[in-house]
Design an enzyme around this catalytic site. Structure first.
Site, mmCIF file in Angstrom:
data_model
loop_
_atom_site.group_PDB
_atom_site.id
_atom_site.type_symbol
_atom_site.label_atom_id
_atom_site.label_comp_id
_atom_site.label_asym_id
_atom_site.label_seq_id
_atom_site.Cartn_x
_atom_site.Cartn_y
_atom_site.Cartn_z
ATOM 1 C CE LYS A 126 -2.548 1.786 3.601
ATOM 2 N NZ LYS A 126 -2.596 3.267 3.609
ATOM 3 C CG ASP A 136 -4.974 4.764 1.384
ATOM 4 O OD1 ASP A 136 -6.080 5.185 0.996
ATOM 5 O OD2 ASP A 136 -4.683 4.613 2.590
ATOM 6 C CE LYS A 194 -7.763 7.493 3.544
ATOM 7 N NZ LYS A 194 -6.428 6.869 3.575
ATOM 8 C CG ASP A 239 -11.259 17.956 -7.378
ATOM 9 O OD1 ASP A 239 -12.150 18.747 -7.739
ATOM 10 O OD2 ASP A 239 -10.083 18.290 -7.190
ATOM 11 C CB THR A 252 -11.277 5.386 11.812
ATOM 12 O OG1 THR A 252 -10.006 5.644 11.230
ATOM 13 C CG2 THR A 252 -11.872 4.153 11.184
ATOM 14 N NE ARG A 295 1.565 2.404 13.089
ATOM 15 C CZ ARG A 295 0.740 3.225 13.713
ATOM 16 N NH1 ARG A 295 1.222 4.155 14.500
ATOM 17 N NH2 ARG A 295 -0.563 3.116 13.542
#
Ligand code: C5P
Length: 245
Positions: free
Chosen positions: A35, A62, A64, A67, A124, A216
């Site tokens: 990713k 990723d 996002k 527009d 989130t 991580r």
């Protein structure tokens, strides 16, 4: 069902190509699903992503997108030509924007390969107070997530990014063919970091997640290869709820 190493996506939340290559070298001979988010993409650019695709790494971009429909359409055309496998856009951009994105993804499809679009429903980081008082949207965050997931599906988007705690409910309203890509994954005994609603890899798969996003716990591990392999082993012994990805 896809093989475990095609379902676990390693989030390369790293500052530059050197750091990314250093991590990927540790995972050899595996070519994990990677990713690439804002941080790395803005540092390395599309050419690096295209090279990774050519080298055999599945890629989740990723970025996002959000527009006006025509701008998103042109953006998806450029990104689709890189051959990326998954790409995010904000469902709150509305149906015309998402339909335009789907059209662009179809246009740049090659053979059986098409960039699959994933909607971000509500970040989130949004709580109910922010949703109601700042954004002026009534109801709970959960209700809004479901509303946007349904809108995304009707607009030709292939799936959503959602927490493991939301997968079951989303699949109930969208059906199992609508993809659920789940971050916030923490193998038992690892540090949660800043993630609040975490889930183990096996439980997320049991809940119906099609792909797991793991950052991580792999990139920050003393032995990233061992951490990655342990996750693959864990999910290879897990029965899926929906039975397919
Ligand atoms: O390091 P960690 O496993 O927490 O990384 C999770 C990845 O998933 C990060 O790239 C993060 O931006 C992304 N993500 C998330 N929660 C969301 C959406 C995306 O953690 N709701």
């Amino acid at each position: 069902m896809n093989a475990p190493d095609r379902r676990v996506i390693v989030a390369l939340d790293l500052p530059d190509a050197e750091a990314a290559e250093h991590l990927l070298a540790k995972l050899l001979p595996r070519k994990p699903f990677i990713k690439v988010g804002y941080q790395l993409f803005y540092a390395v650019g599309p050419a690096w992503v295209a090279r990774k695709k050519e080298a055999g790494f599945p890629v989740f971009l990723d970025l996002k997108l959000h527009d006006i429909p025509n701008t998103v359409k042109k953006g998806v055309e450029s990104l689709g030509r890189l051959g990326v496998d998954l790409l995010t856009l904000h469902a709150s951009g509305g149906s015309a924007m998402m339909e335009a994105a789907r059209e662009a993804a179809e246009k740049t499809a090659s053979g059986t390969h098409r960039t699959r679009l994933l909607a971000v429903t509500q970040l989130t980081s949004t709580d109910r107070e922010m949703l109601n008082d700042e954004l002026g949207i009534p109801g709970t965050v959960g209700e809004h997530v479901l509303r946007l997931a349904r809108l995304a599906q009707r607009s030709g988007v292939d799936g959503v990014v959602c927490s493991g705690h939301e997968v079951r409910r989303i699949k109930e309203v969208t059906g199992s063919g609508f993809l659920a890509v789940t971050p916030g994954i923490r193998p038992a005994g690892t540090d949660a970091g800043d993630q609040k609603r975490i889930m183990t890899p096996s439980l997320a798969i049991k809940e119906g997640a099609d792909f797991l996003v793991v950052g991580r716990p792999v990139t920050g591990a003393a032995d990233p290869a061992a951490a990655y392999e342990a996750i693959l082993r864990e999910i290879s012994h897990t029965d899926t709820r929906s039975g397919h990805a």
